[in-house]
Design an enzyme around this catalytic site. Structure first.
Site, PDB file in Angstrom:
ATOM      1  N   THR A 179       0.919  -1.234   0.024  1.00  0.00           N
ATOM      2  CA  THR A 179      -0.052   0.027  -0.028  1.00  0.00           C
ATOM      3  C   THR A 179       0.831   1.259   0.205  1.00  0.00           C
ATOM      4  O   THR A 179       1.996   1.407   0.595  1.00  0.00           O
ATOM      5  CB  THR A 179      -0.956  -0.126   1.035  1.00  0.00           C
ATOM      6  OG1 THR A 179      -1.729  -1.120   1.167  1.00  0.00           O
ATOM      7  CG2 THR A 179      -1.568   1.348   1.648  1.00  0.00           C
ATOM      8  N   GLY A 209     -10.318  -3.009   3.001  1.00  0.00           N
ATOM      9  CA  GLY A 209      -9.506  -2.924   4.062  1.00  0.00           C
ATOM     10  C   GLY A 209      -9.367  -1.574   4.769  1.00  0.00           C
ATOM     11  O   GLY A 209     -10.324  -1.077   4.792  1.00  0.00           O
ATOM     12  N   ASP A 210      -8.362  -1.492   5.638  1.00  0.00           N
ATOM     13  CA  ASP A 210      -8.303  -0.156   6.683  1.00  0.00           C
ATOM     14  C   ASP A 210      -8.035   0.947   5.761  1.00  0.00           C
ATOM     15  O   ASP A 210      -8.475   2.107   6.315  1.00  0.00           O
ATOM     16  CB  ASP A 210      -7.111  -0.449   7.689  1.00  0.00           C
ATOM     17  CG  ASP A 210      -5.786  -0.511   6.895  1.00  0.00           C
ATOM     18  OD1 ASP A 210      -5.795  -1.409   5.859  1.00  0.00           O
ATOM     19  OD2 ASP A 210      -4.833  -0.037   7.407  1.00  0.00           O
ATOM     20  N   THR A 230       0.020   0.947   6.860  1.00  0.00           N
ATOM     21  CA  THR A 230       0.224  -0.217   5.818  1.00  0.00           C
ATOM     22  C   THR A 230       0.282  -1.441   6.615  1.00  0.00           C
ATOM     23  O   THR A 230       0.672  -1.548   7.677  1.00  0.00           O
ATOM     24  CB  THR A 230       1.393   0.061   4.907  1.00  0.00           C
ATOM     25  OG1 THR A 230       1.399  -1.327   4.141  1.00  0.00           O
ATOM     26  CG2 THR A 230       2.532   0.175   5.668  1.00  0.00           C
ATOM     27  N   GLY A 231      -0.262  -2.451   6.155  1.00  0.00           N
ATOM     28  CA  GLY A 231      -0.144  -3.979   6.695  1.00  0.00           C
ATOM     29  C   GLY A 231      -1.600  -4.666   6.678  1.00  0.00           C
ATOM     30  O   GLY A 231      -2.264  -4.471   5.722  1.00  0.00           O
TER      31      GLY A 231
HETATM   32  N1  ASP Z   1      -3.373  -2.396   4.687  1.00  0.00           N
HETATM   33  C1  ASP Z   1      -3.912  -2.661   3.240  1.00  0.00           C
HETATM   34  C2  ASP Z   1      -5.167  -3.534   3.291  1.00  0.00           C
HETATM   35  O1  ASP Z   1      -5.202  -4.255   4.288  1.00  0.00           O
HETATM   36  C3  ASP Z   1      -2.871  -3.835   2.708  1.00  0.00           C
HETATM   37  C4  ASP Z   1      -1.329  -3.224   2.541  1.00  0.00           C
HETATM   38  O2  ASP Z   1      -1.148  -2.146   3.420  1.00  0.00           O
HETATM   39  O3  ASP Z   1      -0.748  -3.565   1.756  1.00  0.00           O
HETATM   40  O4  ASP Z   1      -5.995  -3.355   2.434  1.00  0.00           O
END
Ligand code: ASP
Length: 311
Positions: A179, A209-210, A230-231
């Site tokens: 992300t 997602g978040d 991100t995560g």
């Molecule tokens: N946080 C993002 C999600 O869960 C994914 C990511 O950070 O790569 O959609």
């Protein structure tokens, strides 16, 4: 003219030092540097934080290196489905978009929702219709096709695994969230945050997602800080990460470094992986992560530039 500064991330993951080719590492750092510069050029001409975060994120969205816009991962239906959000710390206005397939720069659509609608979050076909009516660039879904991402999806689609990532120059089995996000402080003392993502490889169709959830993956408030995460999004939603950092600063008087560390600890306690970038109204930057790596960079209030991937 007051202080100004900017920080970005291009996702957190399990990349280990020495496992990525020097050539690839340079490519990542160069793109992070280009994105930082795009935002910083705006800030140095007394431009606004909201313009700077949008400009930086657009550079990363247009690159296939990161999981956002052009480089988005595939969902369980083999489709690129994107989410994004933007927030202005000056007035707490926010805009977000989820599950879009045809908007070239989802971050600009999020901004259009913030500025041209009465809503905060639009999803799916309605969001796409809105983006088109707002005059944003609409592309055929094939624009988002990337061979490496597709291979990554093919390798995971039958075993319900969701985020194993390998690509050109990156070892097999590496987890990389990818992300992108940006936070900035402008010379007027206003801060802003922006996040854009393709989500998680092989995510269930319709999964959000978040990143587009205000308070979870994205938040900005001049009183405290601007945050982009991100995560593993589910953990960031359950911990209301971005707002929790702001709340710790507002109600408990924690510094930005203390607040980000505290909240990332809570994410880890539930088993979640990831990281974030945050900035406060004085321009202090914090960029912690609990993974091996996080693509990240900043230009601080002294004008010093950093980009990096590993610890
Ligand atoms: N946080 C993002 C999600 O869960 C994914 C990511 O950070 O790569 O959609």
């Amino acid at each position: 003219m007051g202080n100004y500064a900017i920080a970005i991330h291009g996702g957190a993951g399990s990349l280990m030092t020495g496992t990525v080719t020097a050539e690839k590492e340079k490519e990542f750092n160069d793109k992070l540097s280009e994105a930082l510069q795009a935002g910083y050029n705006i800030l140095s001409k007394e431009g606004t934080a909201i313009d700077a975060v949008e400009a930086a994120v657009r550079v990363l969205e247009d690159s296939p290196l990161f999981n956002a816009g052009k480089g988005s991962v595939f969902n369980s239906d083999g489709i690129n489905e994107m989410d994004a959000a933007i927030m202005n710390g000056k007035n707490l206005r926010a805009g977000a978009i989820a599950e879009v397939h045809t908007v070239r720069n989802p971050i600009s659509a999020a901004r259009a929702i913030m500025e041209k609608s009465k809503h905060v979050l639009l999803a799916s076909t309605g969001a796409e219709k809105f983006a088109k009516e707002a005059g944003l660039e609409i592309v055929d879904p094939s624009y988002f096709y990337d061979d490496n991402r597709h291979k990554q999806w093919l390798a995971t689609k039958d075993n319900d695994s969701i985020n194993s990532w390998a690509g050109d120059g990156i070892p097999e089995g590496t987890k990389k969230h990818g992300t992108v996000g940006c936070v900035a402080l402008d010379s007027q003392g206003n801060i802003a945050a922006a996040t854009s993502t393709g989500g998680i490889n092989n995510k269930k169709f319709g999964r959000v997602g978040d990143s587009p959830i205000i308070g979870a993956g994205t938040y900005a408030n001049n009183k405290t800080c601007a945050v982009s995460c991100t995560g593993e999004g589910e953990y960031f939603i359950r911990n209301v990460v971005a707002y929790d950092i702001s709340a710790l600063m507002e109600y408990k008087g924690l510094t930005i470094a203390q607040a980000t560390a505290e909240v990332l600890k809570k994410v880890a306690l539930l088993g979640g992986e990831g990281g974030l970038v945050a900035i406060d109204a004085q321009g202090n930057i914090s960029a912690p992560f609990n993974t091996n790596s996080m693509f990240r960079g900043w230009i601080n209030t002294a004008g010093e530039k950093f980009t990096g991937i590993f610890r």
